[in-house]
Scaffold this motif. Structure first.
Motif, PDB file in Angstrom:
ATOM      1  N   ALA A   1       8.730   5.994  -5.226  1.00 56.86           N
ATOM      2  CA  ALA A   1       7.464   6.084  -5.964  1.00 56.86           C
ATOM      3  C   ALA A   1       6.269   5.725  -5.081  1.00 56.86           C
ATOM      4  O   ALA A   1       5.148   6.177  -5.317  1.00 56.86           O
ATOM      5  N   TYR A   2       6.491   4.934  -4.048  1.00 56.57           N
ATOM      6  CA  TYR A   2       5.402   4.504  -3.159  1.00 56.57           C
ATOM      7  C   TYR A   2       5.375   5.299  -1.856  1.00 56.57           C
ATOM      8  O   TYR A   2       4.318   5.554  -1.288  1.00 56.57           O
ATOM      9  N   VAL A   3       6.581   5.678  -1.375  1.00 57.04           N
ATOM     10  CA  VAL A   3       6.682   6.316  -0.062  1.00 57.04           C
ATOM     11  C   VAL A   3       6.485   7.822  -0.131  1.00 57.04           C
ATOM     12  O   VAL A   3       5.942   8.436   0.788  1.00 57.04           O
ATOM     13  N   ASN A   4       6.904   8.420  -1.216  1.00 59.59           N
ATOM     14  CA  ASN A   4       6.982   9.870  -1.312  1.00 59.59           C
ATOM     15  C   ASN A   4       5.633  10.544  -1.578  1.00 59.59           C
ATOM     16  O   ASN A   4       4.954  10.243  -2.557  1.00 59.59           O
ATOM     17  N   GLU A   5       5.271  11.467  -0.683  1.00 60.98           N
ATOM     18  CA  GLU A   5       4.008  12.211  -0.804  1.00 60.98           C
ATOM     19  C   GLU A   5       3.886  12.887  -2.176  1.00 60.98           C
ATOM     20  O   GLU A   5       2.793  12.965  -2.752  1.00 60.98           O
ATOM     21  N   GLN A   6       4.993  13.359  -2.697  1.00 59.10           N
ATOM     22  CA  GLN A   6       4.949  14.083  -3.972  1.00 59.10           C
ATOM     23  C   GLN A   6       4.665  13.139  -5.141  1.00 59.10           C
ATOM     24  O   GLN A   6       4.154  13.557  -6.175  1.00 59.10           O
ATOM     25  N   GLU A   7       5.011  11.872  -4.984  1.00 53.54           N
ATOM     26  CA  GLU A   7       4.776  10.913  -6.065  1.00 53.54           C
ATOM     27  C   GLU A   7       3.490  10.104  -5.813  1.00 53.54           C
ATOM     28  O   GLU A   7       2.745   9.798  -6.727  1.00 53.54           O
ATOM     29  N   ASN A   8       3.281   9.746  -4.569  1.00 56.91           N
ATOM     30  CA  ASN A   8       2.099   8.963  -4.188  1.00 56.91           C
ATOM     31  C   ASN A   8       1.192   9.860  -3.343  1.00 56.91           C
ATOM     32  O   ASN A   8       1.069   9.686  -2.134  1.00 56.91           O
ATOM     33  N   GLN A   9       0.571  10.851  -4.002  1.00 55.71           N
ATOM     34  CA  GLN A   9      -0.167  11.888  -3.276  1.00 55.71           C
ATOM     35  C   GLN A   9      -1.351  11.344  -2.491  1.00 55.71           C
ATOM     36  O   GLN A   9      -2.156  10.580  -3.007  1.00 55.71           O
ATOM     37  N   ASP A  10      -1.426  11.776  -1.218  1.00 54.67           N
ATOM     38  CA  ASP A  10      -2.475  11.315  -0.299  1.00 54.67           C
ATOM     39  C   ASP A  10      -2.583   9.795  -0.334  1.00 54.67           C
ATOM     40  O   ASP A  10      -3.668   9.236  -0.175  1.00 54.67           O
ATOM     41  N   ASN A  11      -1.479   9.170  -0.591  1.00 54.26           N
ATOM     42  CA  ASN A  11      -1.402   7.707  -0.661  1.00 54.26           C
ATOM     43  C   ASN A  11      -2.486   7.136  -1.567  1.00 54.26           C
ATOM     44  O   ASN A  11      -3.185   6.203  -1.234  1.00 54.26           O
ATOM     45  N   ARG A  12      -2.593   7.724  -2.742  1.00 59.05           N
ATOM     46  CA  ARG A  12      -3.638   7.252  -3.665  1.00 59.05           C
ATOM     47  C   ARG A  12      -3.364   5.827  -4.138  1.00 59.05           C
ATOM     48  O   ARG A  12      -4.249   5.159  -4.686  1.00 59.05           O
ATOM     49  N   LEU A  13      -2.125   5.358  -3.957  1.00 57.66           N
ATOM     50  CA  LEU A  13      -1.813   3.976  -4.349  1.00 57.66           C
ATOM     51  C   LEU A  13      -2.275   2.971  -3.283  1.00 57.66           C
ATOM     52  O   LEU A  13      -2.126   1.769  -3.456  1.00 57.66           O
ATOM     53  N   ASN A  14      -2.814   3.503  -2.173  1.00 63.29           N
ATOM     54  CA  ASN A  14      -3.301   2.640  -1.092  1.00 63.29           C
ATOM     55  C   ASN A  14      -2.250   1.678  -0.560  1.00 63.29           C
ATOM     56  O   ASN A  14      -2.485   0.474  -0.433  1.00 63.29           O
ATOM     57  N   VAL A  15      -1.101   2.226  -0.263  1.00 63.86           N
ATOM     58  CA  VAL A  15      -0.016   1.421   0.302  1.00 63.86           C
ATOM     59  C   VAL A  15      -0.199   1.379   1.820  1.00 63.86           C
ATOM     60  O   VAL A  15      -0.464   2.409   2.436  1.00 63.86           O
ATOM     61  N   THR A  16      -0.122   0.192   2.426  1.00 64.27           N
ATOM     62  CA  THR A  16      -0.212   0.141   3.891  1.00 64.27           C
ATOM     63  C   THR A  16       1.166   0.297   4.520  1.00 64.27           C
ATOM     64  O   THR A  16       1.315   0.928   5.555  1.00 64.27           O
ATOM     65  N   LYS A  17       2.174  -0.290   3.877  1.00 66.63           N
ATOM     66  CA  LYS A  17       3.546  -0.046   4.337  1.00 66.63           C
ATOM     67  C   LYS A  17       4.536  -0.524   3.289  1.00 66.63           C
ATOM     68  O   LYS A  17       4.190  -1.319   2.402  1.00 66.63           O
ATOM     69  N   VAL A  18       5.755  -0.015   3.429  1.00 69.61           N
ATOM     70  CA  VAL A  18       6.846  -0.534   2.611  1.00 69.61           C
ATOM     71  C   VAL A  18       7.791  -1.234   3.579  1.00 69.61           C
ATOM     72  O   VAL A  18       8.129  -0.673   4.628  1.00 69.61           O
ATOM     73  N   ALA A  19       8.134  -2.481   3.279  1.00 71.48           N
ATOM     74  CA  ALA A  19       9.027  -3.246   4.168  1.00 71.48           C
ATOM     75  C   ALA A  19      10.367  -3.444   3.476  1.00 71.48           C
ATOM     76  O   ALA A  19      10.435  -4.020   2.404  1.00 71.48           O
ATOM     77  N   ILE A  20      11.390  -2.922   4.154  1.00 73.66           N
ATOM     78  CA  ILE A  20      12.733  -2.964   3.566  1.00 73.66           C
ATOM     79  C   ILE A  20      13.610  -3.898   4.388  1.00 73.66           C
ATOM     80  O   ILE A  20      13.451  -3.987   5.610  1.00 73.66           O
TER      81      ILE A  20
END
Ligand code: GTP
Ligand code: MG
Length: 418
Positions: free
Chosen positions: A106-125
């Motif tokens: 939901a955060y990483v995927n372009e199709q779900e988080n288009q143009d990174n509208r959620l303003n995520v800087t990174k996902v740390a796993i």
């Protein structure tokens, strides 16, 4: 005796901490030192969109942690480190949110988080994969060259932080200009390159051989080396992945210090160049005539007033909307950065702190005006500190310019050292 790279980094750190104007470079060089001291190697998977980078990361980790797809997928940098399974999303307003593995997409995927509208800087796993055991940071990056420009920018930005890279190509397309440009840029920052030629399941053995010969020759010339490390793989069918994985692990075991030193050297070079341009502009600003300088200072003061008025006049409904306010204060910061650049030629670095989603309540409607004033005030203070010495007597200014000249000479020497 020649200085070690750690000594050089520390020397740069001391130099930059003497000047307000090199705050940006100071932060970068401090990060470099910490990485060197902790021997923390970053290995990232980079390349054009749809080459199979995320599939390759999953293959190497032996776990389907990242989303993969036929359309542009990765919109956000994902770092993976060793540890019990966990995932956290870092937003650029500073908020860090723990999420379940199933939510990563939901955060990483372009199709779900288009143009990174959620303003995520990174996902740390974190995940307990054998590949990560030695403590390396493994990174999946967005692909370059798709219509989603934001992804290309993210990928270019992250290359600067990589020590080793797995440059991913795919047999369904000959290497193109987008990849060449990206590779040339990566060469300026990363010390070690592995070339993964993916999707070998998709072509016949003869064709594969010609593709590999062509790539090997072309890339060796581009990289200006006799030999490159090339790995024909299929992330989908799990072919060749172990070979790539084991080579990286063995290399890191044998020469992680050398890789880190080499990559630090490249990154320091880049930082020194940016410090030089900052210092040069600063020196020019100090040498401006009083009339010219006063004019510019007055212009920025009136710009502060303009921003205040514009903000005060925003309709109440917009002021009550957290997302609008967030966008507005960012807009103010970006416009101020551009103004400082235009007037003084200096890159003024803002830590972009955003209003968190729920902190701006309806009863704090006018906060955005205070916030904009605060942003302007803090820039004003910095400018005053930076140019304070102009107000002192000519002897002090001359001495400061002399010091700057000495610093420039030192930086030029550092830049030109091999
Ligand atoms: N035939 C074949 N297809 C593959 C292979 N690896 C990946 N793919 C497919 O290629 C497509 C892209 O894979 P991704 O891993 O999403 O590619 P990516 O490089 O991460 O793409 P972006 O994140 O958009 O840059 C998907 O449809 C995958 O199923 C492979 O080894 N063989
Ligand atoms: Mg991807």
């Amino acid at each position: 005796m020649e200085k070690t790279i750690l000594e050089k980094v520390k020397e740069a750190e001391a130099m930059f901490s003497d000047y307000e104007i090199t705050g940006n470079e100071l932060a970068r060089v401090q990060k470099l030192r910490e990485k060197l001291e902790n021997q923390k190697v970053t290995v990232s998977v980079i390349g054009q969109f749809k080459r199979g980078k995320s599939a390759l990361v999953n293959g190497i980790l032996e776990d389907e942690v990242l989303p993969v797809g036929i359309v542009p997928v990765t919109a956000v940098v994902t770092t993976v480190e060793y540890g019990p399974k966990s995932a956290s999303v870092h937003f650029n307003n500073g908020v860090v949110k723990e999420v379940a593995f199933e939510e990563i997409s939901a955060y990483v995927n372009e199709q779900e988080n288009q143009d990174n509208r959620l303003n995520v800087t990174k996902v740390a796993i974190k995940t307990p994969s054998q590949f990560l055991e030695s403590g390396l940071t493994f990174v999946d990056t967005p692909g370059v060259g798709s219509m989603h420009e934001n992804n290309t920018e993210e990928a270019y930005a992250f290359v600067k932080e990589s020590d080793a890279v797995i440059f991913t190509l795919s047999v369904d397309s000959p290497i193109n200009q987008i990849e060449i440009d990206f590779l040339k840029n990566a060469k300026e920052y990363a010390a070690k390159f592995y070339f993964a030629v993916n999707k070998i399941d998709a072509i016949a053995e003869d064709d594969l051989q010609s593709y590999l010969d062509y790539c090997r020759k072309f890339i060796s010339e581009l990289m200006e080396v006799d030999e490159i490390m090339m790995f024909p793989v299929s992330a989908k069918m799990n072919i060749g992945i172990d070979d790539l994985k084991n080579t990286i692990l063995e290399d890191l075991k044998a020469e992680s210090s050398r890789i880190l030193e080499e990559s630090t050297k490249l990154k320091l070079h880049d930082i020194v160049i940016s410090a030089l341009s900052q210092i040069t502009f600063y020196r020019n600003a100090l040498q401006m005539t009083g009339v010219e300088f006063d004019k510019k200072f007055a212009e920025i003061q009136s710009f502060f007033g303009q921003l205040h008025d514009e903000t005060a006049m925003l309709p109440a409904a917009l002021k009550a909307n957290a997302a609008v306010c967030e966008a507005h204060s960012n807009d103010v910061k970006n416009r101020l950065t551009a103004k400082v650049k235009e007037l003084f030629g200096i890159d003024y670095h803002y830590e972009i702190e955003r209003v968190s989603d729920n902190s701006l309540k309806k009863d704090q409607q006018d906060d955005i005006v205070a916030q904009v004033d605060e942003i302007c005030d803090s820039l004003n203070k910095t400018l005053n500190t930076v140019f304070m010495h102009r107000e002192e007597n000519t002897y002090v200014v001359a001495r400061r310019i002399n010091n700057l000249n000495r610093l420039v000479r030192k930086l030029v020497q550092m830049r030109d050292e091999k």
